[in-house]
Design a protein around this motif. Structure first.
Motif, PDB file in Angstrom:
ATOM      1  N   ARG A 153      -6.320   3.667  22.065  1.00  9.96           N
ATOM      2  CA  ARG A 153      -6.411   4.333  20.755  1.00  9.96           C
ATOM      3  C   ARG A 153      -5.857   3.445  19.647  1.00  9.96           C
ATOM      4  O   ARG A 153      -6.440   3.335  18.559  1.00  9.96           O
ATOM      5  N   VAL A 154      -4.728   2.791  19.905  1.00 12.16           N
ATOM      6  CA  VAL A 154      -4.139   1.890  18.913  1.00 12.16           C
ATOM      7  C   VAL A 154      -5.089   0.733  18.612  1.00 12.16           C
ATOM      8  O   VAL A 154      -5.295   0.360  17.453  1.00 12.16           O
ATOM      9  N   ASP A 156      -8.358   0.715  18.962  1.00 14.69           N
ATOM     10  CA  ASP A 156      -9.484   1.254  18.198  1.00 14.69           C
ATOM     11  C   ASP A 156      -9.113   1.439  16.728  1.00 14.69           C
ATOM     12  O   ASP A 156      -9.905   1.125  15.833  1.00 14.69           O
ATOM     13  N   SER A 157      -7.919   1.949  16.482  1.00 18.13           N
ATOM     14  CA  SER A 157      -7.477   2.167  15.101  1.00 18.13           C
ATOM     15  C   SER A 157      -7.311   0.851  14.359  1.00 18.13           C
ATOM     16  O   SER A 157      -7.775   0.707  13.219  1.00 18.13           O
ATOM     17  N   THR A 161      -9.633  -0.010  11.143  1.00 17.98           N
ATOM     18  CA  THR A 161      -9.019  -0.096   9.811  1.00 17.98           C
ATOM     19  C   THR A 161      -9.042  -1.515   9.254  1.00 17.98           C
ATOM     20  O   THR A 161      -8.916  -1.702   8.055  1.00 17.98           O
ATOM     21  N   ALA A 167      -7.671   4.793   7.048  1.00 17.38           N
ATOM     22  CA  ALA A 167      -6.539   4.884   7.969  1.00 17.38           C
ATOM     23  C   ALA A 167      -6.858   6.018   8.945  1.00 17.38           C
ATOM     24  O   ALA A 167      -7.736   6.853   8.680  1.00 17.38           O
ATOM     25  N   THR A 168      -6.160   6.036  10.085  1.00 18.40           N
ATOM     26  CA  THR A 168      -6.438   7.066  11.084  1.00 18.40           C
ATOM     27  C   THR A 168      -5.297   8.084  11.101  1.00 18.40           C
ATOM     28  O   THR A 168      -4.129   7.710  11.181  1.00 18.40           O
ATOM     29  N   TRP A 172      -5.592  11.062  15.989  1.00 21.19           N
ATOM     30  CA  TRP A 172      -6.974  10.576  15.898  1.00 21.19           C
ATOM     31  C   TRP A 172      -7.382   9.888  17.190  1.00 21.19           C
ATOM     32  O   TRP A 172      -6.591   9.186  17.819  1.00 21.19           O
ATOM     33  N   THR A 173      -8.636  10.128  17.583  1.00 20.45           N
ATOM     34  CA  THR A 173      -9.261   9.327  18.624  1.00 20.45           C
ATOM     35  C   THR A 173     -10.634   8.890  18.129  1.00 20.45           C
ATOM     36  O   THR A 173     -11.187   9.472  17.185  1.00 20.45           O
ATOM     37  N   ASP A 174     -11.178   7.889  18.764  1.00 21.99           N
ATOM     38  CA  ASP A 174     -12.439   7.294  18.341  1.00 21.99           C
ATOM     39  C   ASP A 174     -13.512   8.364  18.172  1.00 21.99           C
ATOM     40  O   ASP A 174     -13.780   9.132  19.089  1.00 21.99           O
ATOM     41  N   VAL A 178     -11.655  10.214   9.605  1.00 25.84           N
ATOM     42  CA  VAL A 178     -10.601   9.297   9.186  1.00 25.84           C
ATOM     43  C   VAL A 178     -10.243   9.575   7.729  1.00 25.84           C
ATOM     44  O   VAL A 178     -10.883  10.376   7.050  1.00 25.84           O
ATOM     45  N   GLN A 210     -15.993   9.005  10.602  1.00 30.11           N
ATOM     46  CA  GLN A 210     -15.718   7.615  10.953  1.00 30.11           C
ATOM     47  C   GLN A 210     -16.909   6.731  10.563  1.00 30.11           C
ATOM     48  O   GLN A 210     -18.031   6.984  11.011  1.00 30.11           O
TER      49      GLN A 210
END
Length: 213
Positions: A153-154, A156-157, A161, A167-168, A172-174, A178, A210
């Protein structure tokens, strides 16, 4: 060595590993890297973590990420341990495990926290971008295994970004909505960047689908 901070250049090093000597910056190339430390070989939590990393090799590859682990034991112990990991976790470890027996990398990355343990490394994760910058870190005690969904997840964020002015939000998940960056105020640019539209909950809290989906 001072604690590495976000935006710092990840220190370069040469160290032995389960796949031979690693010249870190050269090995990383143009990829993202997740470097994660382990207190010792033949430890139960680490065994599950390295197995999980191997099982997720396709997910890391899809994101252009190279995982690399670290333990302060020598290569011969790593090779024995990899056999155990493959057997017990039903997978194949296909990424390097640094053999940091002389603590070179542990010192560079401040992985020995004396008030926790004078000898064992803490369970840290460094997210490093293709410019070799530290973009995020997570540090757990030796007793707490990582959440690999959170690691992905990190990544992906960070990748999202970097490429869009968003920003997420929390949890948040993919694929989730956002947040449009507060610095983006021009309505024409907002419309151009976010053609799916957006919802202004507050002037500073604007949600949009997104953009890369």
């Amino acid at each position: 060595m001072a604690t590495l901070r976000l935006g710092d250049t990840a220190p370069d090093f040469t160290q032995d590993s389960s796949v031979g000597p690693i010249h870190f910056h050269q090995w990383a190339g143009d990829s993202w890297v997740v470097l994660f430390s382990h207190p010792a070989d033949f430890t139960p939590v680490c065994t599950t973590e390295l197995g999980r990393t191997a099982a997720l090799s396709g997910e890391f590859a899809r994101r252009g990420v190279k995982p690399i682990a670290l333990s302060v034991d020598p290569v011969d112990k790593h090779q024995q341990w990899i056999g155990d990991i493959n057997e017990t976790q039903n997978t194949t470890v296909d990424f390097p495990i640094l053999a940091d027996a002389d603590r070179t990398v542990s010192e560079l990355y401040d992985l020995i926290h004396p008030n926790a343990s004078a000898t064992a490394t803490v369970r840290s994760v460094f997210f490093i971008d293709p410019n070799k910058k530290v973009r995020a870190t997570l540090t757990y005690p030796a007793s707490t295994g990582r959440n690999f969904d959170e690691l992905l997840r990190v990544i992906d964020s960070l990748q999202l970004t970097d490429s869009h002015k968003v920003a997420t939000p929390a949890d948040w998940t993919d694929g989730d909505d956002v947040v449009i960056l507060p610095s983006l105020q021009d309505p024409a640019e907002i419309a151009q960047r976010f053609p799916k539209g957006h919802k202004a909950v507050k002037p500073y809290l604007r949600l949009t689908p997104q953009p890369n989906k």
